[in-house]
Design an enzyme around this catalytic site. Structure first.
Site, PDB file in Angstrom:
ATOM      1  N   TYR A   3       0.858  -1.185   0.000  1.00 11.58           N
ATOM      2  CA  TYR A   3       0.000   0.000   0.000  1.00 11.58           C
ATOM      3  C   TYR A   3       0.894   1.235   0.000  1.00 11.58           C
ATOM      4  O   TYR A   3       1.781   1.359   0.848  1.00 11.58           O
ATOM      5  CB  TYR A   3      -0.897  -0.003   1.248  1.00 11.58           C
ATOM      6  N   GLU A  49      -1.562  -6.425  -3.835  1.00 12.58           N
ATOM      7  CA  GLU A  49      -1.451  -6.163  -2.396  1.00 12.58           C
ATOM      8  C   GLU A  49      -1.655  -7.408  -1.557  1.00 12.58           C
ATOM      9  O   GLU A  49      -1.309  -7.451  -0.382  1.00 12.58           O
ATOM     10  CB  GLU A  49      -2.433  -5.064  -1.983  1.00 12.58           C
ATOM     11  N   HIS A  86     -13.740 -10.107  -5.266  1.00 14.08           N
ATOM     12  CA  HIS A  86     -12.757  -9.781  -6.315  1.00 14.08           C
ATOM     13  C   HIS A  86     -12.185 -11.031  -6.999  1.00 14.08           C
ATOM     14  O   HIS A  86     -11.506 -10.925  -8.020  1.00 14.08           O
ATOM     15  CB  HIS A  86     -11.600  -8.960  -5.741  1.00 14.08           C
ATOM     16  N   TYR A 146     -13.132  -1.504   6.365  1.00 18.55           N
ATOM     17  CA  TYR A 146     -11.800  -1.431   6.972  1.00 18.55           C
ATOM     18  C   TYR A 146     -11.658  -0.359   8.036  1.00 18.55           C
ATOM     19  O   TYR A 146     -10.587  -0.186   8.589  1.00 18.55           O
ATOM     20  CB  TYR A 146     -10.752  -1.260   5.848  1.00 18.55           C
TER      21      TYR A 146
END
Lengths: 342, 342
Positions: free
Chosen positions: B19, B117, B159, B323
Site C-alpha cells: 500500500y 497487495e 474480487h 476497513y
C-alpha cells in the site's frame, strides 16, 4: 571505443524492490554503474563522453504518447497522494478486464506495468531520459562512422514495451537506438539481446516490423522472468514474420550450449545483412548472478565479444542487466575487450 | 438470524499489504472479524454455528481447476524458494504477452493475480476454504427455509474471478453461495454487491449467464480499485446480456445518491424475480473508511438493510470488505438489524 555515460542515473534509486515478498535493497542500483566505470578505468578504456540532449521524436516512434505522458507525470501524481513509499502498482488489468487507462495514479501504474518490482521515484523520469539519450548519442557515433560504441545506460531498457514499464526498465534504450540507426540511413538493424532475461519489450516494439530483426538468448519463460514472453514459437507477425528469433534455454545452461545458440543467432543476423547491430548487453548470464540461472564464466564474456566482432558490422553495445555486483564490471568490460581485440 | 463463522480465518494474516509503495499492516486483518463478532454479541445476535465441510463440487463450478490447484499448492511452492516474505507476485502477463501458466511460482502468482497487495501465506488456503464453507453452510440454511442467514466470511471473495485472486480475495464466497442456491432448486439468483469496491470477480464469473443477475454499487473505476472493471456499459454477454448491472458512483457520494442507485438495483432485481438473493456485504461505503470514498453514515446501513428486506426474498448476507475498524462491526450489524426489523 567511446563510452557514453552520465551521472544522472543516480536520480533513479528506489528505496526498495519487491523480491521474495519483501521490499529489499534493489538489485538494480547505482552501484552497478560504478563497478562498470571502475573496470573501464582499470583497463584505461576511458574515452568517456556525455550524452547530447534527448531527441524525443525518436522516442515517440518507439513508445506510445499516453505511456510517455504517464512516465513524465507519474511521480507528481503519486506525490499528491501523500503515500510514504515510492510508486508501486497494486492492481492490474488482468484477463477479461478493461484495457483502459484509469484517472487515479494507482490504476495508471497497474495499467502501464508489466512487472511490479520496479518503483518509480522522484528522479526516475530524469534518469530514464538520460539513459535513452546515452543510447541515442552512442548510436550517433556509430552512425557517423565509429566501428563501435558503448552506451552505459542505467536504468536498462529491454523490458520496456510500447506502453509498458517494469523489470527495472522505463524507456527501451536499445529500441530507441535501433530506430535512430534507421532514421539516419540504415535500412535494416539487428538487435541481439544477450541479457539473461528475455527482451520482451524490444520484441513487442518490433514484432510486426521487418526493418529490425530481434534475436534473444535467455532463460526459458516457464522458469525465468519475464515469464510471459520469450517462447521459441514467437517468430513475429505481419511484416515482421520471421524477424523475431528466441533462444530460450533451461536452468544450468553453460557456455557450450549458450554459445551454440549465439552461433545460430549470428548466422541469422548475418543472413539478414543489417547495416548496424545493437547488442542489448546484460551480463546476468554469469554463474554467480543472484537472480538468474545460467552458468557463464568471466572468460566466456570475452569469447562472445569476439564472436560478435566477427559479424563485422557497425555495432552498438547498450547496457542492460547484470546483478552480481563484484563481477558486473569485469564481465561487461570482457565483452567489449573481446570485441575490440578481434 | 443465524451467523455461520469459524476461527479458521485467523490462519490468513499476511505480514504486510502493499500500500502506498510500502508493506503495511494489512487493512484486511483478523481484527475486522473480532469487531463484527463483538457487535453481534452486543445486540445478542449470538446464534452462531460452525460451517459444514466444504463441498468442492460447487467450488469447481465457479473456479477453474488450474486456479484451484494453484491456490492449494502456492504456499508450498513458494516455501521451496526460501524467500523471506509472504507470497507476492512480481511479474504479470500484461498486454500482448502470453496468457500461459509458467512453471515457476513467481510466474504462477503473476498469472493468477488481478491485484498485488494480497499475499498468500502458509494458512491462506485453509482460511479461504473455511470462508467458502461458511458461505455454503449459510446458503444451505436459507435453501432449507430460513428467511436469512449471515455468512461471516473472511477472507472476502468478490474480487476473486474464475481464475484470478487479489483484492484480499481467493475464493468467491458469494458466487459459490449463488451456485449453491441453483444446485439446490433455485432457477434464478440475484447477487447484490453493496461493497464500496466493484465485485469484478462475481461479474466475471456470471457474465455470460442468465441464471445469476449481478448488480453492483461501487466507486467509479476511473478513481477506485479494482480500476479495470465496473463501468456502467458492462451489461453481460451472450446468455448473460442484460443480467449484469453496474452503478459506478463518484468520490464523495452520500446516502441520497447511493440509495437512489440501490432503489434502481432493487427494482431490477424485483423484475428478475430471483428465488434467492445473495448480498455481498461490504461496509467500506462508510464515511471514515480508510481506503474508500463514499460518505455513508452508520444509520444509513440500517436503512438499506430495511430496503433489502422489502424485496421479500430469501436473502443470504455474505461478508466482504470494510476497513474502518471501529465501525466495521456496528455498520455490519446495522444492515442485519435493518433487515430483521422490517
Amino acid at each position: 571505443m567511446k563510452t557514453v555515460l552520465s551521472e544522472d542515473h543516480r536520480q533513479h534509486f528506489p528505496k526498495g524492490e519487491l523480491y521474495g515478498g519483501e521490499l529489499v535493497l534493489p538489485f538494480e542500483r547505482p552501484e552497478r554503474w560504478d563497478f562498470i566505470v571502475d573496470q573501464l578505468k582499470a583497463i584505461e578504456m576511458t574515452d568517456f563522453i556525455a550524452p547530447d540532449p534527448l531527441q524525443m521524436e525518436t522516442v515517440q516512434k518507439i513508445h506510445d504518447a499516453a505511456f510517455l505522458r504517464f512516465l513524465a507525470t507519474a511521480w507528481d501524481q503519486w506525490a499528491e497522494e501523500n503515500y510514504k513509499g515510492d510508486a508501486l502498482p497494486t492492481v492490474i488489468p488482468a484477463r477479461r478486464m478493461q484495457q483502459k487507462e484509469p484517472d487515479h495514479i494507482d490504476g495508471k501504474l497497474g495499467y502501464f506495468c508489466m512487472a511490479i518490482e520496479t518503483a518509480i521515484t522522484s528522479g526516475t523520469w530524469t534518469a530514464a531520459c538520460a539513459s535513452a539519450a546515452i543510447a541515442q548519442t552512442a548510436q550517433s557515433l556509430v552512425s557517423a562512422g565509429e566501428r563501435t560504441a558503448f552506451a552505459l545506460c542505467r536504468p536498462p531498457g529491454h523490458h520496456a514495451a510500447r506502453d509498458l514499464y517494469g523489470g527495472y526498465c522505463f524507456l527501451n534504450n536499445a529500441a530507441i537506438a535501433a530506430q535512430g540507426f534507421l532514421d539516419t540511413g540504415a535500412d535494416r538493424v539487428a538487435v541481439l539481446d544477450v541479457d539473461f532475461h528475455h527482451g520482451n519489450g524490444t520484441q513487442d516494439i518490433f514484432y510486426d516490423r521487418s526493418d529490425v530483426m530481434f534475436a534473444s538468448l535467455h532463460g526459458e519463460p516457464e522458469h525465468a522472468f519475464p515469464h510471459f514472453l520469450g517462447y521459441s514459437d514467437e517468430t513475429g507477425k505481419a511484416d515482421g514474420e520471421g524477424y523475431n528469433i528466441n533462444y530460450p534455454m533451461p536452468p544450468g545452461t553453460d557456455y557450450p550450449v549458450w554459445s551454440s545458440a549465439l552461433e545460430e543467432a549470428c548466422a541469422r543476423i548475418d543472413g539478414y545483412g543489417p547495416d548496424a547491430i545493437v547488442v542489448s548487453l546484460g551480463v546476468d548470464t554469469f554463474k554467480n548472478d543472484p537472480i538468474s540461472f545460467f552458468k557463464l564464466e568471466s572468460d566466456d564474456f570475452t569469447a562472445y565479444g569476439a564472436r560478435i566482432a566477427k559479424l563485422n558490422r557497425p555495432t552498438l553495445f547498450v547496457m542492460e542487466g547484470g546483478y552480481s555486483i563484484n563481477e558486473v564490471g569485469i564481465n561487461t568490460v570482457n565483452v567489449l575487450e573481446g570485441f575490440l581485440n578481434t
